[in-house]
Design a protein around this motif. Structure first.
Motif, PDB file in Angstrom:
ATOM      1  N   CYS A  30       0.806  -1.096   0.036  1.00 49.16           N
ATOM      2  CA  CYS A  30       0.111  -0.057   0.055  1.00 49.16           C
ATOM      3  C   CYS A  30       0.853   1.296  -0.097  1.00 49.16           C
ATOM      4  CB  CYS A  30      -0.736   0.036   1.260  1.00 49.16           C
ATOM      5  SG  CYS A  30      -2.238  -1.494   1.380  1.00 49.16           S
ATOM      6  N   MET A  31       0.586   2.083  -0.931  1.00 48.96           N
ATOM      7  CA  MET A  31       1.354   3.467  -0.944  1.00 48.96           C
ATOM      8  C   MET A  31       0.643   4.665  -0.551  1.00 48.96           C
ATOM      9  SD  MET A  31       4.305   2.263  -2.116  1.00 48.96           S
ATOM     10  CE  MET A  31       4.979   3.772  -2.432  1.00 48.96           C
ATOM     11  N   ALA A  32       1.298   5.552  -0.049  1.00 48.78           N
ATOM     12  CA  ALA A  32       0.677   6.868   0.409  1.00 48.78           C
ATOM     13  C   ALA A  32       1.618   8.074   0.432  1.00 48.78           C
ATOM     14  CB  ALA A  32       0.167   6.478   1.769  1.00 48.78           C
ATOM     15  N   TRP A  33       0.893   9.186   0.458  1.00 49.79           N
ATOM     16  CA  TRP A  33       1.554  10.288   0.396  1.00 49.79           C
ATOM     17  C   TRP A  33       1.180  11.140   1.824  1.00 49.79           C
ATOM     18  CZ3 TRP A  33       5.408  12.319  -2.900  1.00 49.79           C
ATOM     19  CH2 TRP A  33       5.388  11.562  -4.073  1.00 49.79           C
ATOM     20  N   PHE A  34       2.538  11.582   2.512  1.00 49.65           N
ATOM     21  CA  PHE A  34       2.367  12.353   3.559  1.00 49.65           C
ATOM     22  C   PHE A  34       2.931  13.783   3.473  1.00 49.65           C
ATOM     23  CE2 PHE A  34       0.950   9.381   7.102  1.00 49.65           C
ATOM     24  CZ  PHE A  34       0.841   7.896   6.301  1.00 49.65           C
ATOM     25  N   ARG A  35       2.744  14.575   4.361  1.00 50.38           N
ATOM     26  CA  ARG A  35       3.299  15.794   4.343  1.00 50.38           C
ATOM     27  C   ARG A  35       3.369  16.285   5.733  1.00 50.38           C
ATOM     28  NH1 ARG A  35      -1.735  19.655   1.835  1.00 50.38           N
ATOM     29  NH2 ARG A  35      -2.992  19.593   3.752  1.00 50.38           N
ATOM     30  N   GLN A  36       4.555  17.151   5.831  1.00 54.47           N
ATOM     31  CA  GLN A  36       4.955  17.675   7.112  1.00 54.47           C
ATOM     32  C   GLN A  36       5.325  19.068   7.063  1.00 54.47           C
ATOM     33  OE1 GLN A  36       8.222  15.444   8.899  1.00 54.47           O
ATOM     34  NE2 GLN A  36       7.464  15.866  11.138  1.00 54.47           N
ATOM     35  N   THR A  37       4.797  19.899   7.924  1.00 57.32           N
ATOM     36  CA  THR A  37       5.515  21.318   8.154  1.00 57.32           C
ATOM     37  C   THR A  37       6.297  21.353   9.582  1.00 57.32           C
ATOM     38  OG1 THR A  37       3.486  21.916   9.143  1.00 57.32           O
ATOM     39  CG2 THR A  37       3.684  22.247   6.743  1.00 57.32           C
ATOM     40  N   SER A  38       6.912  22.436   9.439  1.00 49.40           N
ATOM     41  CA  SER A  38       7.912  22.493  10.658  1.00 49.40           C
ATOM     42  C   SER A  38       7.160  22.525  11.936  1.00 49.40           C
ATOM     43  CB  SER A  38       8.807  23.797  10.366  1.00 49.40           C
ATOM     44  OG  SER A  38       9.621  23.943  11.777  1.00 49.40           O
ATOM     45  N   GLY A  39       7.748  21.797  13.014  1.00 53.96           N
ATOM     46  CA  GLY A  39       6.967  21.542  14.350  1.00 53.96           C
ATOM     47  C   GLY A  39       5.755  20.680  14.147  1.00 53.96           C
ATOM     48  N   ASN A  40       5.344  20.058  13.469  1.00 54.85           N
ATOM     49  CA  ASN A  40       4.194  19.447  13.195  1.00 54.85           C
ATOM     50  C   ASN A  40       4.484  18.034  12.784  1.00 54.85           C
ATOM     51  OD1 ASN A  40       2.366  21.396  13.696  1.00 54.85           O
ATOM     52  ND2 ASN A  40       2.804  22.322  11.920  1.00 54.85           N
ATOM     53  N   GLU A  41       3.704  16.951  13.041  1.00 47.88           N
ATOM     54  CA  GLU A  41       3.858  15.706  12.821  1.00 47.88           C
ATOM     55  C   GLU A  41       3.393  15.291  11.059  1.00 47.88           C
ATOM     56  OE1 GLU A  41       2.993  13.150  16.914  1.00 47.88           O
ATOM     57  OE2 GLU A  41       1.495  13.234  15.559  1.00 47.88           O
ATOM     58  N   ARG A  42       3.688  14.430  10.802  1.00 50.56           N
ATOM     59  CA  ARG A  42       3.462  13.862   9.387  1.00 50.56           C
ATOM     60  C   ARG A  42       1.759  13.759   9.375  1.00 50.56           C
ATOM     61  NH1 ARG A  42       8.396  10.287   8.687  1.00 50.56           N
ATOM     62  NH2 ARG A  42       9.549  11.158   7.281  1.00 50.56           N
ATOM     63  N   ALA A  87       4.295  22.200   2.335  1.00 53.70           N
ATOM     64  CA  ALA A  87       4.856  21.505   3.291  1.00 53.70           C
ATOM     65  C   ALA A  87       6.085  20.531   2.421  1.00 53.70           C
ATOM     66  CB  ALA A  87       3.874  20.495   3.850  1.00 53.70           C
ATOM     67  N   LYS A  88       6.582  19.720   3.466  1.00 47.86           N
ATOM     68  CA  LYS A  88       7.772  18.484   2.757  1.00 47.86           C
ATOM     69  C   LYS A  88       6.550  17.401   2.454  1.00 47.86           C
ATOM     70  CE  LYS A  88      11.943  16.180   3.522  1.00 47.86           C
ATOM     71  NZ  LYS A  88      12.945  16.159   4.521  1.00 47.86           N
ATOM     72  N   TYR A  89       6.627  17.041   1.439  1.00 47.31           N
ATOM     73  CA  TYR A  89       5.839  15.960   1.163  1.00 47.31           C
ATOM     74  C   TYR A  89       6.706  14.547   0.823  1.00 47.31           C
ATOM     75  CZ  TYR A  89       1.883  18.580   0.111  1.00 47.31           C
ATOM     76  OH  TYR A  89       0.881  19.662   0.126  1.00 47.31           O
ATOM     77  N   SER A  90       6.270  13.577   1.367  1.00 46.31           N
ATOM     78  CA  SER A  90       6.940  12.312   1.322  1.00 46.31           C
ATOM     79  C   SER A  90       6.120  11.161   0.922  1.00 46.31           C
ATOM     80  CB  SER A  90       7.364  11.907   2.952  1.00 46.31           C
ATOM     81  OG  SER A  90       8.468  12.796   3.170  1.00 46.31           O
ATOM     82  N   CYS A  91       6.715  10.256   0.246  1.00 44.05           N
ATOM     83  CA  CYS A  91       5.978   8.997  -0.085  1.00 44.05           C
ATOM     84  C   CYS A  91       6.278   7.840   0.855  1.00 44.05           C
ATOM     85  CB  CYS A  91       5.888   8.596  -1.654  1.00 44.05           C
ATOM     86  SG  CYS A  91       7.433   7.934  -1.994  1.00 44.05           S
ATOM     87  N   ALA A  92       5.195   6.782   0.893  1.00 42.27           N
ATOM     88  CA  ALA A  92       5.334   5.982   2.015  1.00 42.27           C
ATOM     89  C   ALA A  92       4.887   4.590   1.413  1.00 42.27           C
ATOM     90  CB  ALA A  92       4.930   6.299   3.009  1.00 42.27           C
ATOM     91  N   ALA A  93       5.569   3.554   2.034  1.00 42.73           N
ATOM     92  CA  ALA A  93       4.932   2.130   1.488  1.00 42.73           C
ATOM     93  C   ALA A  93       4.759   1.291   2.813  1.00 42.73           C
ATOM     94  CB  ALA A  93       5.946   1.526   0.722  1.00 42.73           C
ATOM     95  N   GLY A  94       3.878   0.750   2.909  1.00 39.98           N
ATOM     96  CA  GLY A  94       3.584   0.042   4.020  1.00 39.98           C
ATOM     97  C   GLY A  94       2.292  -1.084   4.114  1.00 39.98           C
ATOM     98  N   SER A  95       2.107  -1.607   5.129  1.00 43.26           N
ATOM     99  CA  SER A  95       0.680  -2.671   5.146  1.00 43.26           C
ATOM    100  C   SER A  95      -0.447  -1.813   5.053  1.00 43.26           C
ATOM    101  CB  SER A  95       0.896  -3.228   6.689  1.00 43.26           C
ATOM    102  OG  SER A  95       0.799  -2.256   7.623  1.00 43.26           O
ATOM    103  N   ARG A  96      -1.359  -2.747   5.051  1.00 37.96           N
ATOM    104  CA  ARG A  96      -2.865  -2.065   4.901  1.00 37.96           C
ATOM    105  C   ARG A  96      -3.129  -0.861   5.694  1.00 37.96           C
ATOM    106  NH1 ARG A  96      -7.312  -5.333   2.797  1.00 37.96           N
ATOM    107  NH2 ARG A  96      -9.288  -4.152   3.387  1.00 37.96           N
ATOM    108  N   GLY A  97      -2.684  -0.859   6.729  1.00 35.88           N
ATOM    109  CA  GLY A  97      -3.135   0.449   7.604  1.00 35.88           C
ATOM    110  C   GLY A  97      -2.551   1.790   6.806  1.00 35.88           C
TER     111      GLY A  97
END
Length: 119
Positions: A30-42, A87-97
């Motif tokens: 499963c793939m996703a995009w997350f983003r993060q700004t300074s001082g905050n969680e993804r 923001a800073k955008y990151s891609c992610a790979a993981g399990s169903r969650g």
């Protein structure tokens, strides 16, 4: 080992569009995009199941962002960008969650690409 490399970030004017790409996307994850700004969680932005059978989006980007995948590349088409999308955008790979935009389900992260949005 999964290596994810984002590209396509860059400064864009509010109202404009940008397409991010993530090389190394794995068909079986499963793939996703997350983003993060300074001082905050993804923050989860969008996700997609293997085989692109289903997608999900954060409320803040619904109707403006589109996630897709083709072979080993994950994309995020971002339209009608707003200053709060910066923001800073990151891609992610993981399990169903991962498809629930759950950070704890992510196994692999890319290093991210910055998207400044100016008014």
């Amino acid at each position: 080992q999964v290596q994810l490399v984002e590209s396509g970030g860059g400064s864009v004017q509010a109202g404009g569009s940008l397409r991010l790409a993530c090389a190394g996307a794995q068909y079986t994850y499963c793939m996703a995009w997350f983003r993060q700004t300074s001082g905050n969680e993804r923050e989860g932005v969008a996700s997609i199941y293997p085989g692109a059978t289903s997608t999900s989006y954060a409320d803040s980007v619904k109707g403006r962002f589109t996630i897709s995948r083709a072979e080993n590349t994950l994309f995020l088409q971002m339209n009608h960008l707003k200053p709060e999308d910066a923001a800073k955008y990151s891609c992610a790979a993981g399990s169903r969650g991962t498809t629930n935009l759950d950070r704890s389900a992510v196994s692999y992260w890319g290093q991210g690409t910055r998207v400044p949005v100016y008014s």
